[in-house]
Each structure stands twice: as structure tokens, then as C-alpha cells.
Design a protein around this motif. Sequence first.
Motif, PDB file in Angstrom:
ATOM      1  N   CYS A  19      13.103  -0.694  -1.388  1.00  0.00           N
ATOM      2  CA  CYS A  19      13.200  -0.240  -2.774  1.00  0.00           C
ATOM      3  C   CYS A  19      13.879   1.133  -2.847  1.00  0.00           C
ATOM      4  O   CYS A  19      14.719   1.381  -3.714  1.00  0.00           O
ATOM      5  N   MET A  67       5.037  -1.637   4.599  1.00  0.00           N
ATOM      6  CA  MET A  67       5.851  -0.549   4.063  1.00  0.00           C
ATOM      7  C   MET A  67       7.321  -0.926   3.908  1.00  0.00           C
ATOM      8  O   MET A  67       8.113  -0.109   3.430  1.00  0.00           O
ATOM      9  N   ASP A 113       8.643  -0.525   0.334  1.00  0.00           N
ATOM     10  CA  ASP A 113       8.955   0.844  -0.079  1.00  0.00           C
ATOM     11  C   ASP A 113      10.318   1.279   0.442  1.00  0.00           C
ATOM     12  O   ASP A 113      11.109   1.899  -0.284  1.00  0.00           O
ATOM     13  N   VAL A 126       8.749   5.145  -6.502  1.00  0.00           N
ATOM     14  CA  VAL A 126       8.874   3.976  -5.625  1.00  0.00           C
ATOM     15  C   VAL A 126       7.513   3.605  -5.048  1.00  0.00           C
ATOM     16  O   VAL A 126       7.100   2.437  -5.048  1.00  0.00           O
ATOM     17  N   ALA A 127       6.794   4.618  -4.532  1.00  0.00           N
ATOM     18  CA  ALA A 127       5.489   4.358  -3.933  1.00  0.00           C
ATOM     19  C   ALA A 127       4.502   3.824  -4.966  1.00  0.00           C
ATOM     20  O   ALA A 127       3.708   2.921  -4.678  1.00  0.00           O
ATOM     21  N   CYS A 132       5.335   0.086  -5.722  1.00  0.00           N
ATOM     22  CA  CYS A 132       4.965  -0.809  -4.624  1.00  0.00           C
ATOM     23  C   CYS A 132       3.446  -0.931  -4.506  1.00  0.00           C
ATOM     24  O   CYS A 132       2.924  -2.023  -4.224  1.00  0.00           O
TER      25      CYS A 132
END
Length: 668
Positions: free
Chosen positions: A284, A278, A281, A266-267, A270
Motif C-alpha cells: 500500500c 505486513m 502495508d 496506510v497503517a 491496513c
Amino acid sequence: MEERVHVYPFSAVVGSDDLMLALILTGVSPEIGGVLVRGEKGTAKSTAVRAQAALLPPVTVVADCRFSCDPAAPDPACPDGPHPPSAASVSRPVRLVELPVGAGEDRVVGSLHLEKALSGGGVEYEPGLLARAHRGILYVDEVNLLHDHLVDLLLDAAAMGRATVERDGVSLTHAARFSLVGTMNPEEGELRPQLLDRFGLSVEVAAPRDPALRVEIVRRRLAFDADPEGFTAAYAAAERELSERVAAARARLPEVVLGEDALLAVAEVCAAFDVDGMRADLVCARAAVAHAAWCGRTEVTRADVRAAARLALPHRRRRNPFDSPGMDEDLLDEVLGDDPDPGPDDPGGGGGPAPEDGPDSPVPSDAGSASSAPADPSGASAPPDAEPRPDVPAPVSVTAPEEAYRARLFTVAGTGNGTLGRRSRAVTTAGRTVGDVPADRGTGPIHLAATVRAAALRSAASRPARLSLVPADLRRAVLEGRESNLVLLCVDASGSMAARRRMAQVKTAVLALLLDAYRRRDRVGLVTFRDRDATLVLPPTGSVDVAAARLRELPAGGRTPLAEGLLEAAETLRRERLRDPDRRALLVVVTDGRATAGPAAVERSLRAADHLAREGVAALVIDSETGRFRMGLAAALARRMGAEYTHVGEVSAESITSAVAEATGRAA
């Protein structure tokens, strides 16, 4: 007996897989933050949204609580509370509350219960739509047209999960947690970035191009319209199955594990898409967990991350209003690796690549590009101002604008009554209180102090004096805020070298005005004249996406039909006055005053100028004539129009916008 209203079944919607998946994920996990549905008209956006509520499990609320408190955890500050542990409870369906774009603030947040106040029953708060939507769905159709003061209310409620009411002698707060669902047509304008970011997921929808699929959509809709009850009954089993699956996914949600690998994926996604903040993130991650639960898994996989990213990131990739939302599927594949097998239980392909002909498929860089065409189809090399041969089209060229800059603030003098915006002074539905009027003559909120004052003056004339309220005492506040305006540019697009250079600068100026209009809720239009006629290439709009695309493809070349340009501008302003009589406008004509569309062209252009003067059009003429010897035709044109006049030798975009700012401040 009240007639039952049938809602089109969710399971009967076809051709909108991404939309259905996004709505289902927010139903599984409301913490995702809702859905923004973008698309052209007639693509079943509203139909799918209204059908979603029937799939959601019912909610249990405290009986007789107007704020839908949860009996297991009631709101300590509930205006109808406090609720004891023994309070009775009831189960009811999830509410879908529609917020009209023209709603007043009192309808959204609530206000004083006037009937009880006037009858001597005391001060009581009447809840608004935010209270009704608590623990449900708040739906805004045409959300991009929502007034700014209502957007501010939604932003506050979405950020805090509570609504605060400070008006009409009422001061309270109540819970307001809801899934925000909005639909919009991008051609009618864009959303403010702050509200755009509050939507957890976004979906682009378009009408399918497959004839068989279109036939099936029409067949189902006709069947529903002919027999709503029978059609709904035919899909009852499918609806029940979907509802049970949503309930099972909700129950499974706490068991889903978001492992370190999935969280890192995920990180990485993004970060690769360079989103701000943020929130992307978090959304998501929540959407990936919901997708895993929906698919029957208890561990998040890369397929879940991919499906979540396709819905959570497109609207967060806009760096400025000219950027189109979208998703780079190749970059997503590169970050996440090979496309995993989504498995048979994953509707919509587990977030895999969109179909080749789908709305998310990438467009070839050379497809439909105006600038890739040769400037002169005939291949002839003619001087820019040469009289075109009858059998050969006038040479044209397409000039790209420079990077848009931030335009200066300009305002229309005086006080208008236009649409709520952020530019010129006006009497509006929101702003500071500058007076009051009887309730039957105004549209503002109730002015409590003025109402009491009117009642006191009336009661003082009676014997004995006793303060009482009657409907005739009601006063409404007169509010002064800011309105939006229309700036219509009428631009010479004929074919000299100076014109070609000027077109790049003028395009940049228009883009800058559009960027400012986006921020201030203005509308901007563009009329160009070249060769033999004039064209409204950009109808008055607030949509910077559509405007930017049309401006970049704007051709230049040919002769100068000045009269046609002025008359087209006059007709455009006439139509806009009929459509919105309260929106004040300024016509900006960029020309050197020459008219080369025939022997009588000069006389026709002067008659067109006289027509604009008779119509009382507030106008500005920007003279683009260059050289040591100047004919002064644009100055003469400005005098005939009754317009302000500004000379700009080498016309720059900054000079145009500065001139507009100066002239608009003087135009009433």
C-alpha cells in the motif's frame, strides 16, 4: 518476411479504469509486486495486460546475456557471467513473457540443452521462462488453473528474486525479478492463499452496463480487427504520451516523500481492514508513492493512500475461501476522513469511490436474497409431505448451512492418471520418481541416470566399448504424485421436517468438502431432486465462492423423484468423463430410498440404479431414513447400484463426510 503482430493499444481500452490504473502503477514501480485481474470472460483482461508492455521504458542489458543482466549492476552469479565493466550493452523493449498453465517444469526453470549434450558438446543449461522474464513482465492467463508444482516455483522466485535450478545434472541460480500479472475467472476456481498474497494489487473487472460504453468498445474492437495497422497508428500519439508520462513518473519516484501522516494513514487503513501480516502495508505504501509520482506530486496525500488501498487490500481481506474479495468503501472513508479532491491530473478519480453502478459498489443487504422471500408463495399451510394441488406450487423453504468445518482426507484406492492435485495416488507430471520409460512414451522430465544406463548397455555391445549418446537412449522419468478427484453429491431435497433439518446438515457437509477441495484441488458437484424433477444446482467446480452462493439459496420441499435424481447424476458423470476421462469420481447419494413422484416411481428408481451399476459408477448410498420402523429401501437401492451402503439415522454433516472418507478409500 515475418509478419508484424499488432497489439491492441493500451490507450484504446475503455471501461476498465481500475485495471488500467493498477497496470500503470506497477509500470511506474515494479516493486509493488504485480497485478491480479479477476473477472468474467470477455472483459478485456488479457487485452489490457498485453498492451501494458508497450508503455514501459526500454531496458538496457548486457549484450549476448541470456539472463538480461543490467550493465550497471550485473548479477555476480549470472551463468553467462562474470560480466566485466567494459561489457557491451544494448537497449531493448521490456518483455512480456507468457507462462502457459500447462507448461512443464523444464520450460519454466530451464533444463539441460539436449542437442548439445547428445552431440558431445558438453553439458549446457538452457534458460527457461523465468530467466526470460527477468526485468520484465511474467503473464499467466487463467492463473487459478496453474498446477501446484508451477505455483511453488513462482512463489520461490517471487520471494527470493532468484530462480534455483537443481535438475538433469544442472545446479545453478540466476536472477528472476519480474512483475507478475495474472488474469482469472473466479467461476473456474480460486488461487492458493500463498500465491494470492504475492500479487501486489488486485482488480475486479466486469462488462459495463452502459449501452453507450458497450457500443464504443465494440466499435473500437471492430475497427482494430478490420485495420490493425491503421487503428494502431491512430492511437500512436496517445500511446507515446502515456509512455512518456510513465517514464517521467519513474524518474520522479525517488523524489516522492512518504510523510509520517501518510505512513500513519496506510497503517490505520491496513489495521482497520484486519489484513494478515505486513505485506499489505508495504504494498500500500509503495502503491501510494507510485500514485503520487504518476499524478505529478512529490508528496503522498490521503488521496494517494485511498487509491492504493482500493487496489492493494481487497484480495487480502479474505479470511477463508468462502469470503468474497472486495472493499468496504464506507469503512475506507471513515478511516481516511472526508474524500479529498483528487485534482485534474488524477486519472480514475484518485482512487475515489467507485461509480454508483460500478463493480465495486456495495450490494444492498436485502437485494436478491432467496431467504427474504416467503416460503410458500400461495400463503397456504400444508403438511410437508402433502400431495400438492395441481394449481398450487409445492411449498418450499430455504435452509442456511451451518459454519463449515474441516473435512477429513479421503482418497480413491489404486493409482490413477488424473489431473495433478493433492489427494489420491496417481502417475502425474510432478512427484517422486518411481521408474522410467523411453522418451517417446512418456511426458516426464529426462531421467539422466536411466539415459546414461541405457547408453552404457548399448555401448557395451560394441567393440571397442565406448560410451556415446544417441536419441534412442533417452529415458523419461515416471513420476508418482497426487491427483484431484470429483465427488458428486446427489441429495434428496424433498419436503419433510427431517428433510429440512437434513438439508442444513448436508449443505454444511458440501461446504466442508468444497473447502477441502479448494485446498486439495478437487472438484465437487451437487445434484438435488425434489417435487417433479432433478437439477444440477452445482456443476462440478473448484470455485468455493460460486458453490457457497448456490448452496445457500438451495430450496427444499415437494415430492421425491428419486429416479430423476439418479439419472441426472449419471448424465453429469458421463459428461464429466468425456470432458476429463482421467479424473476418477465417486457418486454420493443421500436418500431414504423412497420415491413419491408417481405410482411407477419405485420401479423407475430401481432401473436407474441398474443403469448406474452397468456404467461401473463408484458410489456410496447414505441412508437418511429415521424412526423405529424402517423399510430398508436405501439398502435395497445400494445393492442394485453395486454401491457401498451406510446408514445414518439423524444425518449429520460429520457423518456424511466420514462415510465418504471410508467408502472412497475402498473405491477404485
